[in-house]
Design a protein around this motif. Structure first.
Motif, PDB file in Angstrom:
ATOM      1  N   ARG A   6      29.437  42.583  46.831  1.00  0.00           N
ATOM      2  CA  ARG A   6      30.701  42.844  47.519  1.00  0.00           C
ATOM      3  C   ARG A   6      30.596  42.627  49.023  1.00  0.00           C
ATOM      4  NH1 ARG A   6      34.166  41.194  44.671  1.00  0.00           N
ATOM      5  NH2 ARG A   6      35.935  42.545  44.832  1.00  0.00           N
ATOM      6  N   HIS A   7      29.466  42.994  49.622  1.00  0.00           N
ATOM      7  CA  HIS A   7      29.361  42.804  51.076  1.00  0.00           C
ATOM      8  C   HIS A   7      29.297  41.318  51.441  1.00  0.00           C
ATOM      9  CE1 HIS A   7      25.108  42.735  49.928  1.00  0.00           C
ATOM     10  NE2 HIS A   7      24.845  42.178  51.103  1.00  0.00           N
ATOM     11  N   ILE A   8      28.694  40.504  50.583  1.00  0.00           N
ATOM     12  CA  ILE A   8      28.649  39.057  50.829  1.00  0.00           C
ATOM     13  C   ILE A   8      30.045  38.466  50.649  1.00  0.00           C
ATOM     14  CG2 ILE A   8      27.688  36.855  50.042  1.00  0.00           C
ATOM     15  CD1 ILE A   8      25.646  38.650  51.465  1.00  0.00           C
ATOM     16  N   GLU A   9      30.753  38.907  49.613  1.00  0.00           N
ATOM     17  CA  GLU A   9      32.126  38.454  49.384  1.00  0.00           C
ATOM     18  C   GLU A   9      32.999  38.810  50.579  1.00  0.00           C
ATOM     19  OE1 GLU A   9      36.293  38.940  48.560  1.00  0.00           O
ATOM     20  OE2 GLU A   9      34.938  40.648  48.698  1.00  0.00           O
ATOM     21  N   ARG A  13      34.883  36.194  53.003  1.00  0.00           N
ATOM     22  CA  ARG A  13      36.342  36.258  53.102  1.00  0.00           C
ATOM     23  C   ARG A  13      36.787  36.422  54.554  1.00  0.00           C
ATOM     24  NH1 ARG A  13      39.637  40.653  52.279  1.00  0.00           N
ATOM     25  NH2 ARG A  13      37.966  41.845  51.318  1.00  0.00           N
ATOM     26  N   VAL A  14      36.109  37.267  55.313  1.00  0.00           N
ATOM     27  CA  VAL A  14      36.461  37.472  56.726  1.00  0.00           C
ATOM     28  C   VAL A  14      36.171  36.211  57.540  1.00  0.00           C
ATOM     29  CG1 VAL A  14      35.897  38.794  58.807  1.00  0.00           C
ATOM     30  CG2 VAL A  14      36.289  39.970  56.647  1.00  0.00           C
ATOM     31  N   SER A  15      35.083  35.518  57.210  1.00  0.00           N
ATOM     32  CA  SER A  15      34.785  34.280  57.946  1.00  0.00           C
ATOM     33  C   SER A  15      35.820  33.195  57.639  1.00  0.00           C
ATOM     34  CB  SER A  15      33.366  33.793  57.665  1.00  0.00           C
ATOM     35  OG  SER A  15      33.219  33.375  56.336  1.00  0.00           O
ATOM     36  N   LEU A  16      36.280  33.133  56.391  1.00  0.00           N
ATOM     37  CA  LEU A  16      37.369  32.197  56.070  1.00  0.00           C
ATOM     38  C   LEU A  16      38.655  32.592  56.795  1.00  0.00           C
ATOM     39  CD1 LEU A  16      36.926  31.581  52.242  1.00  0.00           C
ATOM     40  CD2 LEU A  16      36.772  29.866  54.065  1.00  0.00           C
ATOM     41  N   PHE A 117      36.108  28.142  46.047  1.00  0.00           N
ATOM     42  CA  PHE A 117      36.045  28.104  44.586  1.00  0.00           C
ATOM     43  C   PHE A 117      35.109  29.188  44.050  1.00  0.00           C
ATOM     44  CE2 PHE A 117      34.317  26.513  40.560  1.00  0.00           C
ATOM     45  CZ  PHE A 117      35.502  26.342  39.847  1.00  0.00           C
ATOM     46  N   VAL A 118      33.949  29.343  44.673  1.00  0.00           N
ATOM     47  CA  VAL A 118      32.997  30.377  44.248  1.00  0.00           C
ATOM     48  C   VAL A 118      33.624  31.760  44.421  1.00  0.00           C
ATOM     49  CG1 VAL A 118      30.769  31.474  44.814  1.00  0.00           C
ATOM     50  CG2 VAL A 118      30.925  28.986  44.621  1.00  0.00           C
ATOM     51  N   LEU A 119      34.298  32.000  45.534  1.00  0.00           N
ATOM     52  CA  LEU A 119      34.966  33.278  45.750  1.00  0.00           C
ATOM     53  C   LEU A 119      36.054  33.504  44.699  1.00  0.00           C
ATOM     54  CD1 LEU A 119      35.233  33.325  49.645  1.00  0.00           C
ATOM     55  CD2 LEU A 119      33.856  34.868  48.215  1.00  0.00           C
ATOM     56  N   MET A 120      36.788  32.460  44.390  1.00  0.00           N
ATOM     57  CA  MET A 120      37.849  32.582  43.390  1.00  0.00           C
ATOM     58  C   MET A 120      37.243  32.960  42.035  1.00  0.00           C
ATOM     59  SD  MET A 120      40.935  29.934  42.496  1.00  0.00           S
ATOM     60  CE  MET A 120      39.935  28.635  41.832  1.00  0.00           C
ATOM     61  N   LYS A 121      36.141  32.344  41.668  1.00  0.00           N
ATOM     62  CA  LYS A 121      35.486  32.629  40.389  1.00  0.00           C
ATOM     63  C   LYS A 121      34.821  34.003  40.372  1.00  0.00           C
ATOM     64  CE  LYS A 121      36.654  29.091  38.114  1.00  0.00           C
ATOM     65  NZ  LYS A 121      37.563  29.247  36.983  1.00  0.00           N
ATOM     66  N   SER A 122      34.598  34.582  41.537  1.00  0.00           N
ATOM     67  CA  SER A 122      33.977  35.910  41.588  1.00  0.00           C
ATOM     68  C   SER A 122      35.000  37.034  41.462  1.00  0.00           C
ATOM     69  CB  SER A 122      33.193  36.084  42.895  1.00  0.00           C
ATOM     70  OG  SER A 122      34.074  36.288  43.985  1.00  0.00           O
ATOM     71  N   GLU A 123      36.279  36.701  41.605  1.00  0.00           N
ATOM     72  CA  GLU A 123      37.337  37.714  41.505  1.00  0.00           C
ATOM     73  C   GLU A 123      37.446  38.211  40.069  1.00  0.00           C
ATOM     74  OE1 GLU A 123      39.523  39.377  43.718  1.00  0.00           O
ATOM     75  OE2 GLU A 123      37.933  38.631  45.005  1.00  0.00           O
ATOM     76  N   THR A 124      37.569  39.509  39.903  1.00  0.00           N
ATOM     77  CA  THR A 124      37.611  40.103  38.569  1.00  0.00           C
ATOM     78  C   THR A 124      39.045  40.310  38.082  1.00  0.00           C
ATOM     79  OG1 THR A 124      37.448  42.297  39.545  1.00  0.00           O
ATOM     80  CG2 THR A 124      35.404  41.250  38.791  1.00  0.00           C
TER      81      THR A 124
END
Length: 125
Positions: A6-9, A13-16, A117-124
């Motif tokens: 979660r901290h990496i996500e 997200r904040v950097s994007l 894309f990786v962030l999108m696939k990590s969403e639950t």
């Protein structure tokens, strides 16, 4: 689904968000002349050029703030991929020389899309 701590996500997200917000401000104020120059290559000038730059800046800012809310992120990630792909196609048609620019304004889009894309696939949800 991809598992990301979660901290990496959050950091990704904040950097994007920073990228979208900074791009919005840059396009609206400091880089406006570059936008006019690129649009003029397709004979887009005057009020329509203003509309294109303002709409693009507003869209970028909206995405940047949306990322900060943490809500409906799958939709936000999908919109980002569509928008970056659309921007890339349009700019490739209007000013393909940006692909060979030494600072990589176009080539950077590829790893950014992969990250989204990786962030999108990590969403639950």
């Amino acid at each position: 689904m991809i598992k990301i701590p979660r901290h990496i996500e959050f950091i990704a997200r904040v950097s994007l968000s920073f990228l979208w917000l900074f791009t919005a401000v840059t396009s609206f104020w400091w880089g406006r002349d570059i936008g006019y120059h690129v649009l003029a290559q397709q004979h887009i000038q005057g009020h329509f050029a203003d509309l294109c730059i303002n709409a693009g800046s507003l869209m970028d800012a909206a995405i940047g703030f949306w990322l900060l809310t943490g809500r409906q992120l799958k939709w936000c990630y999908g919109l980002q991929i569509i928008l970056i792909t659309s921007y890339s196609i349009l700019l490739s048609l209007i000013a393909p020389e940006f692909w060979l620019h030494p600072f990589g304004p176009m080539t950077k889009n590829i790893p950014i899309i992969v990250l989204i894309f990786v962030l999108m696939k990590s969403e639950t949800y």
